[in-house]
Design a protein around this motif. Structure first.
Motif, PDB file in Angstrom:
ATOM      1  N   PHE A  73       0.836  -1.207   0.000  1.00 41.75           N
ATOM      2  CA  PHE A  73       0.000   0.000   0.000  1.00 41.75           C
ATOM      3  C   PHE A  73       0.869   1.255   0.000  1.00 41.75           C
ATOM      4  O   PHE A  73       0.603   2.205  -0.747  1.00 41.75           O
ATOM      5  CB  PHE A  73      -0.935   0.004   1.211  1.00 41.75           C
ATOM      6  CG  PHE A  73      -1.628   1.323   1.412  1.00 41.75           C
ATOM      7  CD1 PHE A  73      -2.702   1.688   0.613  1.00 41.75           C
ATOM      8  CD2 PHE A  73      -1.181   2.215   2.383  1.00 41.75           C
ATOM      9  CE1 PHE A  73      -3.322   2.914   0.779  1.00 41.75           C
ATOM     10  CE2 PHE A  73      -1.808   3.446   2.555  1.00 41.75           C
ATOM     11  CZ  PHE A  73      -2.886   3.800   1.750  1.00 41.75           C
ATOM     12  N   VAL A 149      -3.131   9.019   6.280  1.00 42.50           N
ATOM     13  CA  VAL A 149      -3.474   7.623   6.625  1.00 42.50           C
ATOM     14  C   VAL A 149      -3.730   7.425   8.115  1.00 42.50           C
ATOM     15  O   VAL A 149      -4.745   6.845   8.507  1.00 42.50           O
ATOM     16  CB  VAL A 149      -2.397   6.636   6.123  1.00 42.50           C
ATOM     17  CG1 VAL A 149      -2.749   5.198   6.496  1.00 42.50           C
ATOM     18  CG2 VAL A 149      -2.217   6.772   4.609  1.00 42.50           C
ATOM     19  N   HIS A 277      -7.404  -4.780   4.981  1.00 44.34           N
ATOM     20  CA  HIS A 277      -7.449  -3.419   4.445  1.00 44.34           C
ATOM     21  C   HIS A 277      -6.527  -3.286   3.228  1.00 44.34           C
ATOM     22  O   HIS A 277      -5.547  -4.007   3.102  1.00 44.34           O
ATOM     23  CB  HIS A 277      -7.008  -2.409   5.513  1.00 44.34           C
ATOM     24  CG  HIS A 277      -7.982  -2.247   6.632  1.00 44.34           C
ATOM     25  ND1 HIS A 277      -8.940  -1.261   6.647  1.00 44.34           N
ATOM     26  CD2 HIS A 277      -8.158  -2.965   7.770  1.00 44.34           C
ATOM     27  CE1 HIS A 277      -9.660  -1.364   7.760  1.00 44.34           C
ATOM     28  NE2 HIS A 277      -9.196  -2.400   8.453  1.00 44.34           N
ATOM     29  N   ASP A 278      -6.866  -2.345   2.359  1.00 44.48           N
ATOM     30  CA  ASP A 278      -6.030  -1.858   1.255  1.00 44.48           C
ATOM     31  C   ASP A 278      -6.019  -2.776   0.033  1.00 44.48           C
ATOM     32  O   ASP A 278      -5.570  -3.918   0.103  1.00 44.48           O
ATOM     33  CB  ASP A 278      -4.585  -1.615   1.706  1.00 44.48           C
ATOM     34  CG  ASP A 278      -4.506  -0.630   2.851  1.00 44.48           C
ATOM     35  OD1 ASP A 278      -5.375   0.271   2.905  1.00 44.48           O
ATOM     36  OD2 ASP A 278      -3.608  -0.747   3.690  1.00 44.48           O
ATOM     37  N   THR A 280      -4.423  -3.893  -3.084  1.00 46.90           N
ATOM     38  CA  THR A 280      -3.118  -3.928  -3.742  1.00 46.90           C
ATOM     39  C   THR A 280      -3.118  -5.095  -4.726  1.00 46.90           C
ATOM     40  O   THR A 280      -4.094  -5.838  -4.826  1.00 46.90           O
ATOM     41  CB  THR A 280      -1.989  -4.131  -2.709  1.00 46.90           C
ATOM     42  OG1 THR A 280      -2.132  -5.440  -2.111  1.00 46.90           O
ATOM     43  CG2 THR A 280      -2.038  -3.076  -1.607  1.00 46.90           C
ATOM     44  N   ASP A 297     -10.860  -0.724   1.464  1.00 50.12           N
ATOM     45  CA  ASP A 297      -9.800   0.018   0.777  1.00 50.12           C
ATOM     46  C   ASP A 297      -9.885   1.504   1.088  1.00 50.12           C
ATOM     47  O   ASP A 297     -10.956   2.113   1.016  1.00 50.12           O
ATOM     48  CB  ASP A 297      -9.916  -0.190  -0.736  1.00 50.12           C
ATOM     49  CG  ASP A 297      -8.814   0.520  -1.493  1.00 50.12           C
ATOM     50  OD1 ASP A 297      -7.647   0.407  -1.075  1.00 50.12           O
ATOM     51  OD2 ASP A 297      -9.123   1.204  -2.487  1.00 50.12           O
ATOM     52  N   GLN A 298      -8.733   2.104   1.418  1.00 46.81           N
ATOM     53  CA  GLN A 298      -8.703   3.540   1.694  1.00 46.81           C
ATOM     54  C   GLN A 298      -8.271   4.364   0.489  1.00 46.81           C
ATOM     55  O   GLN A 298      -8.118   5.577   0.592  1.00 46.81           O
ATOM     56  CB  GLN A 298      -7.819   3.842   2.898  1.00 46.81           C
ATOM     57  CG  GLN A 298      -6.408   3.303   2.810  1.00 46.81           C
ATOM     58  CD  GLN A 298      -5.648   3.453   4.112  1.00 46.81           C
ATOM     59  OE1 GLN A 298      -5.855   4.392   4.868  1.00 46.81           O
ATOM     60  NE2 GLN A 298      -4.752   2.531   4.395  1.00 46.81           N
ATOM     61  N   ASN A 299      -8.102   3.714  -0.655  1.00 45.12           N
ATOM     62  CA  ASN A 299      -7.914   4.399  -1.937  1.00 45.12           C
ATOM     63  C   ASN A 299      -6.605   5.202  -1.982  1.00 45.12           C
ATOM     64  O   ASN A 299      -6.588   6.422  -1.774  1.00 45.12           O
ATOM     65  CB  ASN A 299      -9.106   5.313  -2.248  1.00 45.12           C
ATOM     66  CG  ASN A 299      -9.208   5.647  -3.718  1.00 45.12           C
ATOM     67  OD1 ASN A 299      -8.207   5.724  -4.408  1.00 45.12           O
ATOM     68  ND2 ASN A 299     -10.425   5.854  -4.196  1.00 45.12           N
ATOM     69  N   ALA A 300      -5.514   4.502  -2.260  1.00 42.89           N
ATOM     70  CA  ALA A 300      -4.186   5.127  -2.291  1.00 42.89           C
ATOM     71  C   ALA A 300      -4.115   6.285  -3.277  1.00 42.89           C
ATOM     72  O   ALA A 300      -3.499   7.318  -2.988  1.00 42.89           O
ATOM     73  CB  ALA A 300      -3.126   4.077  -2.633  1.00 42.89           C
TER      74      ALA A 300
END
Length: 340
Positions: A73, A149, A277-278, A280, A297-300
């Motif tokens: 991430f 983050v 989470h996340d 990838t 997902d926190q949307n990179a």
């Protein structure tokens, strides 16, 4: 017709020299005059705007301090920051520092390499007294700060860019409870590092919803693995041996690959529900292979873009804090994995 420096000077009743000092962030103007100039510039539409955030009138130098390591991430986030910043004319330079760990000492060592030209800094760091002091010194030197983050509320940052981590943890618990239905049993939790406020908040949120709505589910083990895949693998194998009927595993931070490896090798009679989470490259594969059930997902890409915009906005603004707005997390299942 675009407003000029003379228009701004007339609007706020100051000299063009003072206006020029403020717009170009040079010394020699009082805080009150800076406020007057920036307000007039906004009213006259002199300053550029992106996503309702006023941007600086001249290109800025940005730097980011990220504990990238082998974290997929973090690697994606760094790539998106560099890509987005390279396409913005208002970013003169963008430099990514790869922290050698999550300790305050690692941050201190990296900050000593901060360029004298830096106008704004984005940082992912643990919430620790030494960290807060490092960031406070940086801001007092005239550099704008944005946390990414995982927030550090006591630090004098202009903005936090990321999801509401407590809500993310509560969401994970709701999903876990709904997916397991009325089944009664044990869950395992793998925590990256409670030194990160974000990880601590996710764990709190998860436990809160379990206690409120799913008393049939109990967290039998909650181990801190410092985002090390080998540690998460060992702890997951241990949990699967101790609880052959383990119902679910919640991965709070990184270390997802170790959990997936353990599930593959242990081959339990009934695979535990696995929530992490996340999104990838790895977690896409876990979803497709039915190893993971849900990825929060926190949307990179969006965090990267907003961190650059918020830094530019904080440089342009005389206000110490910008309006707080969380990024909405995405729930990714096997059937809705987005195109890369």
């Amino acid at each position: 017709m675009k407003a000029t420096v003379s228009d701004i000077a007339r609007n706020c009743g100051l000299s063009t020299a003072t206006v020029d000092r403020v717009l170009n962030n040079r010394p020699g103007a009082s805080a009150a005059n800076r406020q007057r100039v920036m307000e007039a510039a906004k009213q006259l539409g002199y300053l550029p705007v992106a996503d309702q955030v006023t941007l600086p009138s001249k290109p800025a130098n940005l730097e980011f301090f990220l504990p990238i390591g082998s974290n997929a991430f973090m690697q994606d986030l760094a790539k998106h920051i560099e890509d987005y910043a390279s396409r913005l004319p208002l970013v003169a330079s963008c430099r990514i520092h790869n922290l050698a760990g999550i300790s305050p000492n690692a941050l201190q060592a990296a900050v000593e390499k901060l360029s004298l030209r830096a106008n704004g800094v984005g940082v992912i760091a643990v919430d620790h007294p030494r960290t807060r002091n490092i960031l406070r010194d940086m801001v007092e030197a005239g550099i704008r700060l944005v946390t990414l983050v995982s927030d550090i509320p006591a630090a004098p940052r202009s903005a936090y860019v990321g999801i509401d981590n407590r809500v993310a943890g509560r969401t994970a618990a709701l999903l876990m409870g709904r997916l397991l239905g009325d089944r009664e049993g044990q869950l395992a939790m793998v925590v990256g590092s409670r030194s990160y406020r974000g990880h601590e908040e996710r764990e709190m949120g998860f436990r809160s919803v379990l206690g409120e709505e799913f008393p049939n589910l109990t967290v039998s083990s909650a181990v801190e693995i410092n985002d090390e895949p080998d540690a998460s693998y060992a702890e997951t194998m241990k949990a699967l041996r101790n609880e052959p009927e383990l119902l679910g595993i919640y991965c709070v931070g990184a270390g997802r690959s170790g959990i997936a490896k353990a599930i593959r090798e242990a081959r339990p009679n009934r695979k535990p529900v696995f929530i992490c989470h996340d999104l990838t490259r790895e977690t896409r594969g876990y979803l497709v292979d039915d190893l993971a059930d849900v990825v929060i997902d926190q949307n990179a890409r969006l965090i990267a873009e907003q961190s650059v915009i918020q830094l530019l906005g904080s440089i342009a603004s005389s206000a110490p804090y910008l309006t707080r707005k969380f990024i909405e997390p995405r729930l990714i299942f096997r059937e809705n994995v987005p195109v890369q």
